[in-house]
Design a protein around this motif. Structure first.
Motif, PDB file in Angstrom:
ATOM      1  N   PHE A 126       0.973   5.215   0.547  1.00 64.59           N
ATOM      2  CA  PHE A 126       0.202   6.319   1.111  1.00 64.59           C
ATOM      3  C   PHE A 126       0.882   7.642   0.790  1.00 64.59           C
ATOM      4  O   PHE A 126       2.085   7.798   0.990  1.00 64.59           O
ATOM      5  CB  PHE A 126       0.104   6.196   2.635  1.00 64.59           C
ATOM      6  CG  PHE A 126      -0.690   5.007   3.103  1.00 64.59           C
ATOM      7  CD1 PHE A 126      -0.065   3.943   3.730  1.00 64.59           C
ATOM      8  CD2 PHE A 126      -2.069   4.962   2.946  1.00 64.59           C
ATOM      9  CE1 PHE A 126      -0.789   2.849   4.178  1.00 64.59           C
ATOM     10  CE2 PHE A 126      -2.799   3.872   3.393  1.00 64.59           C
ATOM     11  CZ  PHE A 126      -2.154   2.815   3.999  1.00 64.59           C
ATOM     12  N   PHE A 168      -3.126  11.769   5.860  1.00 59.48           N
ATOM     13  CA  PHE A 168      -2.858  10.683   4.920  1.00 59.48           C
ATOM     14  C   PHE A 168      -4.041  10.450   3.989  1.00 59.48           C
ATOM     15  O   PHE A 168      -5.203  10.594   4.390  1.00 59.48           O
ATOM     16  CB  PHE A 168      -2.581   9.385   5.691  1.00 59.48           C
ATOM     17  CG  PHE A 168      -1.200   9.318   6.273  1.00 59.48           C
ATOM     18  CD1 PHE A 168      -0.881  10.002   7.433  1.00 59.48           C
ATOM     19  CD2 PHE A 168      -0.209   8.559   5.656  1.00 59.48           C
ATOM     20  CE1 PHE A 168       0.392   9.946   7.975  1.00 59.48           C
ATOM     21  CE2 PHE A 168       1.066   8.489   6.194  1.00 59.48           C
ATOM     22  CZ  PHE A 168       1.364   9.187   7.341  1.00 59.48           C
ATOM     23  N   GLY A 169      -3.727  10.039   2.770  1.00 56.37           N
ATOM     24  CA  GLY A 169      -4.752   9.575   1.853  1.00 56.37           C
ATOM     25  C   GLY A 169      -5.123   8.136   2.170  1.00 56.37           C
ATOM     26  O   GLY A 169      -4.545   7.518   3.090  1.00 56.37           O
ATOM     27  N   GLN A 170      -6.065   7.615   1.436  1.00 65.18           N
ATOM     28  CA  GLN A 170      -6.550   6.259   1.687  1.00 65.18           C
ATOM     29  C   GLN A 170      -5.661   5.193   1.075  1.00 65.18           C
ATOM     30  O   GLN A 170      -5.866   4.008   1.298  1.00 65.18           O
ATOM     31  CB  GLN A 170      -7.989   6.115   1.180  1.00 65.18           C
ATOM     32  CG  GLN A 170      -8.979   6.934   1.981  1.00 65.18           C
ATOM     33  CD  GLN A 170      -8.831   6.656   3.470  1.00 65.18           C
ATOM     34  OE1 GLN A 170      -8.998   5.552   3.934  1.00 65.18           O
ATOM     35  NE2 GLN A 170      -8.492   7.689   4.246  1.00 65.18           N
ATOM     36  N   ARG A 197      -3.265   0.490  -3.433  1.00 61.40           N
ATOM     37  CA  ARG A 197      -2.710  -0.862  -3.285  1.00 61.40           C
ATOM     38  C   ARG A 197      -2.071  -1.266  -4.596  1.00 61.40           C
ATOM     39  O   ARG A 197      -2.762  -1.409  -5.608  1.00 61.40           O
ATOM     40  CB  ARG A 197      -3.806  -1.859  -2.884  1.00 61.40           C
ATOM     41  CG  ARG A 197      -3.256  -3.277  -2.729  1.00 61.40           C
ATOM     42  CD  ARG A 197      -4.266  -4.240  -2.144  1.00 61.40           C
ATOM     43  NE  ARG A 197      -4.692  -3.866  -0.812  1.00 61.40           N
ATOM     44  CZ  ARG A 197      -3.966  -4.035   0.294  1.00 61.40           C
ATOM     45  NH1 ARG A 197      -2.766  -4.565   0.219  1.00 61.40           N
ATOM     46  NH2 ARG A 197      -4.457  -3.671   1.455  1.00 61.40           N
ATOM     47  N   MET A 227       0.882  -1.182   0.000  1.00 62.58           N
ATOM     48  CA  MET A 227       0.000   0.000   0.000  1.00 62.58           C
ATOM     49  C   MET A 227       0.910   1.220   0.000  1.00 62.58           C
ATOM     50  O   MET A 227       1.849   1.302   0.805  1.00 62.58           O
ATOM     51  CB  MET A 227      -0.853   0.029   1.262  1.00 62.58           C
ATOM     52  CG  MET A 227      -2.097  -0.797   1.177  1.00 62.58           C
ATOM     53  SD  MET A 227      -3.336  -0.086   0.103  1.00 62.58           S
ATOM     54  CE  MET A 227      -4.240   0.935   1.259  1.00 62.58           C
TER      55      MET A 227
END
Lengths: 113, 114
Positions: free
Chosen positions: B91, B105-107, B110, B89
């Motif tokens: 970020f 932070f962003g989501q 992935r 992931m």
């Protein structure tokens, strides 16, 4: 560089109890320390920041302490709720003179009803 | 409430291909970051960016990685020739100031390298 240790990989408590999570660091004392919450598959969310000259910080049901002698921060959630179940990350500056954060591996908190 | 947005949410790529991960930081923030998290491991710092240049980078951020702020809103991470171990992931984060301020932070994106 800093090494961060967070106590136990998982902590199980009952709803209504106080959860206490530990963050220990091994090298120099950081100017500040932050706590984040991370839910599965999501980005970290900021909770609290405490500076080296502060002993304690509170926000609603959350409390953070910072002991530069012990090189330790404690993170408390009082009156815990199942919705508090998440991984809690400790973060501090990565290196002397740097501002970027380094994160601990986190403690997974599970609050049972 | 302002937020950091990342696209795509999931990217699958073949080993050796180039990928670009995109981020839109919060508009009045000055510091931008990329972190990555391999499944089951901790969040690791890759690079920080300020005033249109890299301010700090980790050992992970080697020559296969690059960052860019192509316009006033986007912040990108390019991985030139992906390896299986780049699966993680990723970020993006931004903060209004340096050091003792919170990071937003962003989501995450992935990335799966096959």
């Amino acid at each position: 560089s800093q090494k961060i240790e967070q106590n136990s990989e998982a902590l199980n408590i009952q709803e209504g109890k106080t959860a206490t999570l530990t963050c220990n660091y091994t090298n120099y004392s950081p100017a500040y320390l932050q706590w984040y919450r991370q839910d599965p598959g999501r980005g970290p969310v900021f909770l609290l920041l405490i500076r080296e000259n502060e002993k304690e910080k509170r926000k609603e049901r959350l409390k953070v302490t910072f002991d530069t002698t012990l090189k330790q921060s404690l993170f408390h959630i009082t009156a815990s709720q199942p919705a508090d179940s998440a991984t809690y990350l400790c973060a501090l500056d990565i290196e002397i003179g740097y501002s970027t954060l380094t994160f601990g591996k986190g403690t997974m908190l599970l609050v049972s009803p | 409430e302002p937020e950091v947005t990342q696209t795509p949410s999931h990217q699958v790529t073949q080993m050796g291909q180039e990928v670009i991960l995109r981020c839109v930081p919060i508009s009045n923030h000055l510091y931008f970051y990329w972190y990555r998290q391999i499944l089951g491991q901790k969040v690791e710092f890759l690079v920080s960016f300020y005033n249109n240049e890299i301010s700090e980078k980790s050992e992970i951020f080697d020559d296969q990685f690059s960052v860019e702020r192509p316009d006033g809103s986007n912040f990108t991470l390019k991985i030139r020739s992906t390896k299986l171990e780049d699966s993680a992931m990723y970020f993006c984060a931004s903060s209004p100031g340096q050091g003792n301020t919170e990071a937003f932070f962003g989501q995450g994106t992935r990335l799966t390298v096959v």
